[in-house]
Design a protein around this motif. Structure first.
Motif, PDB file in Angstrom:
ATOM      1  N   MET A   1      -6.495   3.464  13.807  1.00  0.00           N
ATOM      2  CA  MET A   1      -5.684   3.838  14.960  1.00  0.00           C
ATOM      3  C   MET A   1      -5.704   2.715  15.996  1.00  0.00           C
ATOM      4  N   GLY A   2      -4.658   2.675  16.801  1.00  0.00           N
ATOM      5  CA  GLY A   2      -4.558   1.653  17.834  1.00  0.00           C
ATOM      6  C   GLY A   2      -3.925   0.376  17.330  1.00  0.00           C
ATOM      7  N   GLY A   3      -3.312   0.384  16.135  1.00  0.00           N
ATOM      8  CA  GLY A   3      -2.627  -0.787  15.628  1.00  0.00           C
ATOM      9  C   GLY A   3      -3.529  -1.866  15.100  1.00  0.00           C
TER      10      GLY A   3
ATOM     11  N   GLU B   1      -9.612  -5.969   7.166  1.00  0.00           N
ATOM     12  CA  GLU B   1     -10.800  -5.120   7.250  1.00  0.00           C
ATOM     13  C   GLU B   1     -10.881  -4.175   6.058  1.00  0.00           C
ATOM     14  N   ARG B   2     -10.237  -4.519   4.961  1.00  0.00           N
ATOM     15  CA  ARG B   2     -10.240  -3.630   3.807  1.00  0.00           C
ATOM     16  C   ARG B   2     -11.670  -3.340   3.312  1.00  0.00           C
TER      17      ARG B   2
ATOM     18  N   ARG C   1       0.222   4.419   1.988  1.00  0.00           N
ATOM     19  CA  ARG C   1       0.955   5.603   2.449  1.00  0.00           C
ATOM     20  C   ARG C   1       1.079   5.649   3.968  1.00  0.00           C
ATOM     21  N   TYR C   2       0.058   5.209   4.692  1.00  0.00           N
ATOM     22  CA  TYR C   2       0.022   5.427   6.137  1.00  0.00           C
ATOM     23  C   TYR C   2       0.044   4.137   6.953  1.00  0.00           C
ATOM     24  N   THR C   3       0.362   3.016   6.371  1.00  0.00           N
ATOM     25  CA  THR C   3       0.523   1.761   7.119  1.00  0.00           C
ATOM     26  C   THR C   3       1.783   1.066   6.637  1.00  0.00           C
ATOM     27  N   GLU C   4       2.245   0.103   7.422  1.00  0.00           N
ATOM     28  CA  GLU C   4       3.430  -0.666   7.064  1.00  0.00           C
ATOM     29  C   GLU C   4       3.045  -2.103   6.776  1.00  0.00           C
ATOM     30  N   SER C   5       3.801  -2.714   5.863  1.00  0.00           N
ATOM     31  CA  SER C   5       3.506  -4.083   5.438  1.00  0.00           C
ATOM     32  C   SER C   5       4.151  -5.082   6.392  1.00  0.00           C
ATOM     33  N   GLN C   6       3.414  -6.127   6.748  1.00  0.00           N
ATOM     34  CA  GLN C   6       3.904  -7.217   7.583  1.00  0.00           C
ATOM     35  C   GLN C   6       3.486  -8.532   6.940  1.00  0.00           C
TER      36      GLN C   6
ATOM     37  N   GLU D   1       0.806 -14.562   3.973  1.00  0.00           N
ATOM     38  CA  GLU D   1      -0.159 -13.500   3.694  1.00  0.00           C
ATOM     39  C   GLU D   1       0.427 -12.156   4.145  1.00  0.00           C
ATOM     40  N   GLU D   2       0.192 -11.132   3.345  1.00  0.00           N
ATOM     41  CA  GLU D   2       0.681  -9.792   3.663  1.00  0.00           C
ATOM     42  C   GLU D   2      -0.415  -8.990   4.351  1.00  0.00           C
ATOM     43  N   ARG D   3      -0.058  -8.359   5.435  1.00  0.00           N
ATOM     44  CA  ARG D   3      -0.996  -7.508   6.165  1.00  0.00           C
ATOM     45  C   ARG D   3      -0.370  -6.132   6.352  1.00  0.00           C
ATOM     46  N   ARG D   4      -1.212  -5.135   6.445  1.00  0.00           N
ATOM     47  CA  ARG D   4      -0.751  -3.774   6.670  1.00  0.00           C
ATOM     48  C   ARG D   4      -1.269  -3.303   8.016  1.00  0.00           C
ATOM     49  N   LYS D   5      -0.394  -2.606   8.740  1.00  0.00           N
ATOM     50  CA  LYS D   5      -0.725  -2.257  10.117  1.00  0.00           C
ATOM     51  C   LYS D   5      -0.276  -0.824  10.408  1.00  0.00           C
TER      52      LYS D   5
END
Length: 467
Positions: free
Chosen positions: A323-325, A331-332, A353-358, A364-368
């Motif tokens: 939470m909080g973006g 931090e996987r 399911r609960y984050t979006e890919s950036q 590099e791909e990150r999920r947020k």
């Protein structure tokens, strides 16, 4: 009987027995004649001057009779005859003249001269007045004033504007639509018929408002896909849309069931500060036998609920970590450590399911976690809680576990199609007995979210909010 040069006369006897000479003179050109005025509503002051004129604005001419208008004005009102009665200055002679002016009778004004014993009859046309208020006339002329301003502005633009402005003004003038823009007569009628038939054919395939509402609810990203044809609450939301069977299969209930104390059991959960989870664990896991080494053996139904309780604990832990973006991709490993007992496959599924890919600049791909995915996580968590609680759960308990207000949690339940029910007197006593509420006043404030069928979602508010 006598007859003078100005007109005809008839002799009648007065009350005294003497004969009275009656005459009907013909007015000279430009001479003023009397008129009758009918004021159905308000009357002007007695000394208000009136003017008579024809439709063309000229003075009446008795040789060429035409309808006349009588008008006057004061500081606040305007008076104008609407029937345009009266023919010329003399009003015309005969029935046909009166009928052509808009009335079927002639009104005459008689002037008696006692000294000469004469009665002179003057034609006096009747004018019916419709007064109007000056201060209200500006509202009826707004459209004409706007058109005049637009025309004047276009004239100035064509005379002194740039070439670009002149081209725009010419284009606007060419694109103006009027009654003849699409032809006249048969051509216009056929085009109108074609447009109406094409509009009717196109609109017949449009979805109804109910279809649009159902499609919008089915595509809402923050709740699982609902089943509007469900007869029972258990069929509204499929739990497989919230958590897959393979994810639930990774949960090992053995360590939980063999934990010697409830404190040891709670330590095995990813999230340990939930009253909702703690209360259901105590209900689902039977009391341990006094015989040493005895392990509880819940029923199949209770095991299914235990799996959902553990998954809800995983969702609580996942929400707390992301939470909080926070950037979850880097931090996987830490996320895996925080979610005690969760397999790497479950952590990956929750991130998907609960984050979006950036994608970053280095590729590099990150999920947020975003605002939309956070609402989705909350909605899915409430569905799991409803499933555990047989589709009727306490709003205040989950609000305390989530750390948000009961009002917002109630709105989230409403978005799932739930109704918020105030507890009865019996329910209030149960809340006090279970220490869920300290007293009756606190128990009455609590709300229970209940999912009912047929499914109904809150209607969208329209219009401006009330102040």
């Amino acid at each position: 009987m006598s007859k003078d040069q100005s007109g005809s006369s008839k002799r009648r006897k007065a009350d005294s027995g003497l004969a009275i000479n009656v005459s009907v003179p013909k007015p000279d050109t430009g001479a003023s004649t009397p008129v009758f005025g009918l004021f159905p509503t308000s009357q002007p002051p007695a000394k208000t001057p009136f003017s008579i004129y024809t439709k063309s604005g000229a003075l009446p001419n008795p040789k060429h009779p035409e309808p006349t208008v009588l008008a006057a004005e004061t500081a606040e009102m305007e008076y104008e005859s609407r029937n345009q009665m009266g023919v010329g200055m003399g009003g015309g002679q005969g029935e046909s003249a009166g009928e052509g002016a808009g009335y079927s009778v002639q009104y005459m004004l008689g002037v008696h001269d006692p000294s000469a014993n004469t009665l002179t009859l003057h034609a006096a046309p009747l004018h019916s007045f419709a007064p109007s208020i000056k201060s209200l006339k500006k509202f009826s002329s707004d459209s004409s004033a706007a058109e005049l301003f637009s025309a004047q502005r276009a004239t100035l633009g064509l005379a002194f504007g740039t070439k670009k402005a002149q081209r725009q003004l010419n284009a606007q003038e060419r694109n103006k639509l009027n009654n003849e823009s699409y032809g006249t007569g048969i051509a216009s009628a056929s085009l109108q018929s074609l447009l109406q038939s094409s509009i009717a054919a196109s609109s017949s395939s449009l979805p109804t408002s109910i279809d649009v509402e159902h499609a919008a609810n089915l595509s809402r990203p923050t709740i699982p896909p609902p089943n509007f044809d469900a007869v029972k609450p258990n069929d509204v939301y499929s739990i497989s849309d919230v958590v897959t069977p393979s994810e639930l299969a990774t949960i090992d209930l053995g360590p939980l069931l063999s934990a010697p104390t409830f404190k040891d059991l709670n330590a095995l959960l990813p999230f340990r500060r939930s009253k909702f989870i703690s209360s259901h664990l105590r209900r689902l896991i039977p009391s341990r036998s006094s015989v040493e080494g005895s392990i509880p053996d819940p029923s199949k139904r209770d095991r299914e609920k235990l799996n959902l309780v553990v998954h809800l604990s995983q969702l609580f832990a996942f929400r707390q970590a992301t939470m909080g973006g926070r950037d979850s991709a880097l931090e996987r490993t830490k996320l895996q450590e925080k979610m005690t007992g969760a397999s790497p496959a479950v952590v990956s599924a929750l991130l998907e399911r609960y984050t979006e890919s950036q994608r970053m600049g280095n590729g590099e791909e990150r999920r947020k976690m975003t605002g939309t995915t956070e609402l989705k996580l909350l909605g899915y968590m409430l569905v799991v809680a409803l499933k555990i609680d047989s589709w009727s759960t306490d709003v205040g308990v989950l609000a305390g576990d989530l750390g948000i207000g009961s009002k917002r949690v109630g709105e989230l339940f409403r978005s799932l199609g739930c109704s918020l029910v105030t507890p009865s007197a019996e329910d209030c006593e149960k809340l006090i007995a279970t220490r869920a509420a300290a007293n009756k006043a606190e128990a009455r404030k609590s709300k229970t979210a209940v999912l009912r069928t047929p499914l109904e979602f809150p209607k969208e508010r329209r219009g401006a909010p009330k102040r």
